[in-house]
Design a protein around this motif. Structure first.
Motif, PDB file in Angstrom:
ATOM      1  N   SER A   1       0.830  -1.211   0.000  1.00  0.00           N
ATOM      2  CA  SER A   1       0.000   0.000   0.000  1.00  0.00           C
ATOM      3  C   SER A   1       0.862   1.259   0.000  1.00  0.00           C
ATOM      4  O   SER A   1       0.546   2.245  -0.681  1.00  0.00           O
ATOM      5  CB  SER A   1      -0.924   0.001   1.218  1.00  0.00           C
ATOM      6  OG  SER A   1      -1.803  -1.094   1.183  1.00  0.00           O
ATOM      7  N   LEU A   2       1.959   1.214   0.755  1.00  0.00           N
ATOM      8  CA  LEU A   2       2.864   2.368   0.811  1.00  0.00           C
ATOM      9  C   LEU A   2       3.487   2.631  -0.553  1.00  0.00           C
ATOM     10  O   LEU A   2       3.586   3.781  -0.995  1.00  0.00           O
ATOM     11  CB  LEU A   2       3.958   2.114   1.857  1.00  0.00           C
ATOM     12  CG  LEU A   2       5.022   3.208   1.993  1.00  0.00           C
ATOM     13  CD1 LEU A   2       4.396   4.523   2.407  1.00  0.00           C
ATOM     14  CD2 LEU A   2       6.090   2.785   2.993  1.00  0.00           C
ATOM     15  N   ARG A   3       3.889   1.562  -1.247  1.00  0.00           N
ATOM     16  CA  ARG A   3       4.465   1.729  -2.579  1.00  0.00           C
ATOM     17  C   ARG A   3       3.437   2.314  -3.549  1.00  0.00           C
ATOM     18  O   ARG A   3       3.767   3.166  -4.381  1.00  0.00           O
ATOM     19  CB  ARG A   3       4.968   0.388  -3.092  1.00  0.00           C
ATOM     20  CG  ARG A   3       6.194  -0.132  -2.364  1.00  0.00           C
ATOM     21  CD  ARG A   3       6.686  -1.430  -2.953  1.00  0.00           C
ATOM     22  NE  ARG A   3       7.090  -1.259  -4.347  1.00  0.00           N
ATOM     23  CZ  ARG A   3       7.518  -2.261  -5.108  1.00  0.00           C
ATOM     24  NH1 ARG A   3       7.567  -3.504  -4.620  1.00  0.00           N
ATOM     25  NH2 ARG A   3       7.884  -2.031  -6.356  1.00  0.00           N
ATOM     26  N   MET A   4       2.182   1.883  -3.436  1.00  0.00           N
ATOM     27  CA  MET A   4       1.135   2.428  -4.302  1.00  0.00           C
ATOM     28  C   MET A   4       0.908   3.900  -4.022  1.00  0.00           C
ATOM     29  O   MET A   4       0.730   4.705  -4.953  1.00  0.00           O
ATOM     30  CB  MET A   4      -0.161   1.634  -4.092  1.00  0.00           C
ATOM     31  CG  MET A   4      -0.127   0.214  -4.634  1.00  0.00           C
ATOM     32  SD  MET A   4      -1.640  -0.694  -4.259  1.00  0.00           S
ATOM     33  CE  MET A   4      -2.851   0.311  -5.119  1.00  0.00           C
ATOM     34  N   VAL A   5       0.906   4.276  -2.732  1.00  0.00           N
ATOM     35  CA  VAL A   5       0.712   5.681  -2.367  1.00  0.00           C
ATOM     36  C   VAL A   5       1.845   6.539  -2.907  1.00  0.00           C
ATOM     37  O   VAL A   5       1.625   7.622  -3.475  1.00  0.00           O
ATOM     38  CB  VAL A   5       0.605   5.819  -0.832  1.00  0.00           C
ATOM     39  CG1 VAL A   5       0.671   7.291  -0.414  1.00  0.00           C
ATOM     40  CG2 VAL A   5      -0.691   5.207  -0.325  1.00  0.00           C
ATOM     41  N   LEU A   6       3.088   6.060  -2.742  1.00  0.00           N
ATOM     42  CA  LEU A   6       4.246   6.808  -3.240  1.00  0.00           C
ATOM     43  C   LEU A   6       4.225   6.910  -4.761  1.00  0.00           C
ATOM     44  O   LEU A   6       4.556   7.962  -5.331  1.00  0.00           O
ATOM     45  CB  LEU A   6       5.537   6.136  -2.779  1.00  0.00           C
ATOM     46  CG  LEU A   6       5.818   6.187  -1.267  1.00  0.00           C
ATOM     47  CD1 LEU A   6       7.083   5.409  -0.929  1.00  0.00           C
ATOM     48  CD2 LEU A   6       5.938   7.630  -0.784  1.00  0.00           C
TER      49      LEU A   6
END
Length: 341
Positions: A309-314
């Protein structure tokens, strides 16, 4: 500061006696405490806010009980950071005493509630993983979302009740008992009870994680003995090794951050503390804040789902930033062409 006789003055329960608990005597010490609190507090709030956003922005993660417990942990750590930093810096750095006994006990209750809820959330996370590895086939039946919310409700109510007891009357002023050398207006008997409560929480967390580590070791030994298919075995062993590393980090950070504070609290009950030891206690208190800062890294960001999820947000943020730069560049080009025309 050495002339302050804590037990004699504290027994009078005057607001002026709080000056005896302001043990930071030099500007260097005050700047050091303020820097540590500011750094740890800012990082803690930022990291845990990010964890809450990642969990509740995804329908998949916010429905899982394990992530509800991690959300409770993140919320408790945010509250601990805000209340602890504001009250601690205000008291020890700015030496603020323009508040009543009730206001001080209210602030102390807020700090105790948030730190107790943080440890209790760690315990629920430990129990969740304990059930997941000891009864994997019945995990979804035993750990439902409803039961998770009930457990969180009991957790926060219990922590808030225990932390508010000094404000409700269990203090050395109301009961005319021996006051603590570390906290103004706090009864030594209450401090002993709170220490026992925290020790029980830590003991249960260590026991649960030790059992999880033992079961992980059993899995590896079983697969080696029965020679499971190579691919499946390697995958499982990598998972067990990663789990073991995570839990060792958890226990190491937990013990290192909480042991100094608890040892000094216990020592203060049985012996008179020097000013030097009380200064050491003030600095060791920031280790609890450090633990709250490290919690999201260990518990949340090592999770594959939250990391994804963090990679998608970034990635989404980079796309928006790139689109914004391109639109600004196009607008600048258009203005230049208009001017030339």
């Amino acid at each position: 500061m050495d002339s302050c006789k804590i037990h004699e003055n504290a027994s009078k329960c005057s607001v002026n006696t709080m000056e005896c608990f302001m043990v930071l005597s030099t500007q260097t010490q005050k700047i050091s405490i303020a820097t540590l609190c500011g750094l740890f507090g800012t990082l803690c709030i930022s990291e845990n806010s990010l964890v809450l956003y990642l969990i509740f922005s995804s329908p998949r993660t916010r429905r899982k009980p394990s992530y509800l417990f991690i959300s409770s942990l993140a919320l408790a750590d945010i509250l601990a950071s805000i209340i602890f930093v504001c009250s601690f810096v205000n008291f020890h750095v700015f030496n603020e005493t323009n508040f009543s006994k009730e206001m001080f006990l209210l602030q102390l209750g807020g700090v105790n509630t948030s730190f107790s809820a943080s440890l209790s959330s760690l315990l629920l996370t430990a129990l969740d993983r304990y059930i997941a590895i000891s009864r994997p086939s019945k995990y979804k039946l035993l750990m439902t979302r409803k039961r998770a919310w009930i457990a969180l409700g009991v957790l926060w109510v219990t922590c808030a009740t225990i932390a508010s007891l000094p404000l409700l009357g269990w203090n050395c002023c109301t009961l005319d008992l021996t006051c603590s050398e570390l906290f103004p207006f706090v009864d030594d008997n209450y401090l002993s009870s709170w220490i026992c409560f925290i020790m029980v929480l830590l003991g249960c967390i260590i026991y649960a994680y030790a059992h999880v580590l033992w079961r992980a070791h059993q899995h590896v030994a079983y697969m080696e003995k029965h020679q499971v298919q190579a691919g499946k075995q390697n995958t499982r062993m990598r998972m067990d090794v990663m789990l073991a590393k995570t839990l060792v980090m958890v226990l190491t950070v937990l013990v290192l951050c909480w042991s100094p504070v608890l040892v000094l609290m216990i020592y203060s009950i049985f012996a008179r503390l020097s000013n030097h030891l009380r200064k050491v206690f003030a600095f060791c208190s920031t280790l609890c804040l450090l633990n709250s800062m490290v919690n999201p890294i260990i518990y949340a960001l090592r999770s594959k789902e939250l990391y994804s999820s963090l990679r998608m947000v970034l990635s989404r943020f980079r796309r928006q930033l790139k689109a914004s730069e391109e639109s600004q560049e196009a607008e600048s080009t258009h203005k230049s062409s208009v001017i030339e025309t």
